[in-house]
Design a protein around this motif. Sequence first.
Motif, short mmCIF file in Angstrom:
data_model
loop_
_atom_site.label_atom_id
_atom_site.label_comp_id
_atom_site.label_asym_id
_atom_site.label_seq_id
_atom_site.Cartn_x
_atom_site.Cartn_y
_atom_site.Cartn_z
N ASN A 195 0.86 -0.98 0.01
CA ASN A 195 0.10 0.02 -0.08
C ASN A 195 0.89 1.17 0.19
O ASN A 195 0.55 2.23 -0.55
CB ASN A 195 -0.90 -0.08 1.30
N ASN A 196 2.00 1.18 0.66
CA ASN A 196 2.70 2.31 0.68
C ASN A 196 3.60 2.66 -0.48
O ASN A 196 3.82 3.57 -1.01
CB ASN A 196 3.87 2.31 1.64
N ILE A 197 3.92 1.48 -1.24
CA ILE A 197 4.66 1.58 -2.53
C ILE A 197 3.50 2.08 -3.39
O ILE A 197 3.96 2.99 -4.30
CB ILE A 197 5.15 0.11 -3.02
N LEU A 198 2.36 1.65 -3.43
CA LEU A 198 1.37 2.24 -4.48
C LEU A 198 1.23 3.64 -4.37
O LEU A 198 1.10 4.44 -5.14
CB LEU A 198 0.08 1.57 -4.22
N SER A 199 1.06 3.96 -2.99
CA SER A 199 0.89 5.63 -2.47
C SER A 199 2.26 6.17 -3.16
O SER A 199 1.98 7.50 -3.83
CB SER A 199 0.91 5.80 -1.23
N MET A 200 3.50 5.69 -2.92
CA MET A 200 4.51 6.37 -3.40
C MET A 200 4.65 6.67 -5.04
O MET A 200 5.02 7.79 -5.60
CB MET A 200 5.89 5.57 -3.12
#
Length: 340
Positions: A177-182
């Motif tokens: 989820n953090n990678i997608l937001s990044m």
Amino acid sequence: MDDEPIVRKGISYLVSRTDLEDVQIDISEADGSLMANQLFEEQEFDIVFTDINMPVMDGLALIEKWNKKMTRTQWVILSGYDEFNYAQKAITLGVKDYLLKPVTKKKAQETLVRLIDKYRKPSDHFLNMNELENLIDKLEGAIWTLNEDTVKSSISSWGELLVSKEIEVSYFFNTLNNILSMLIQRLNNRGNIVLEERAGIINGLNIEALIDSFQQNCIELIGRIRVQRKGQVLDPIEFAKKYISDNLTEKISLDDVADKLGLNSAYFSHLFKKETGTSFVEYRMQLRMEKAMRLIDSSNMKITEIANSLGYEDLSHFTKTFKKYTGLSPSKYIASLEMD
């Protein structure tokens, strides 16, 4: 109560002596970074849960200061939804997990047990940060250029590297989820499009399902970008022509312009030749030569100066290109003007 929040703002929780056969845990509470720094001077802790927002020094600065000295320490960041930029940096610092506040007793216990288990069993529970950074770079470029095949192959290759790892599902869920937001932030920073973040869209009960969900979300980003570009007034060929014209003195390449447009280089090259009847390189050369002829006609600039003003560092290259385009060398072209 297990679902009762236990973490106060501006606190670091320090755990030591977790590597004993009969696990004993000493937990120290450091109120702010100053006390944490004092404790770190005295001993090395095995696990540190640290808030991002603390007086004097934030949690990431604390980690950056100590993680090379306390090589055995496993760091866990406590952050809010509005602090994702900090979580991005945490990845590069090798943070083992990041928990969203409010953190409950149950969540803290699950994370602590998993980290303690790492000491008990010499297995690989965590993601390789270099591999993560490479994946993010590849996906950003592939999504921006609408290259679904590269997105799928990159995620598939990365997934194969995870087969031997014993990764906690909740940790993997947070990471994806953090990678997608990044990725969304990076794509938005490129300009021309606006991608809104959608909370909780990656889901799955195991690693394989989470990878599939992550891939689907990356493919969806391509679709959302494609839709936005179709709705733009900007015509890619007209943009390319203007960009070349405005940057004749620069060493711009087809890849540079394709990247500006968010198009695959091979596709852009084909489209440019189809629409203009000439290649990118030929078109740029024509513009340069036409401008060179105008400068010779209307200015007192020397040939060397004209060549330099059009991005040619090698005078002989400029001379050959000019002669090929006009049929005359620059000096003979000047002489023909004088005769007229």
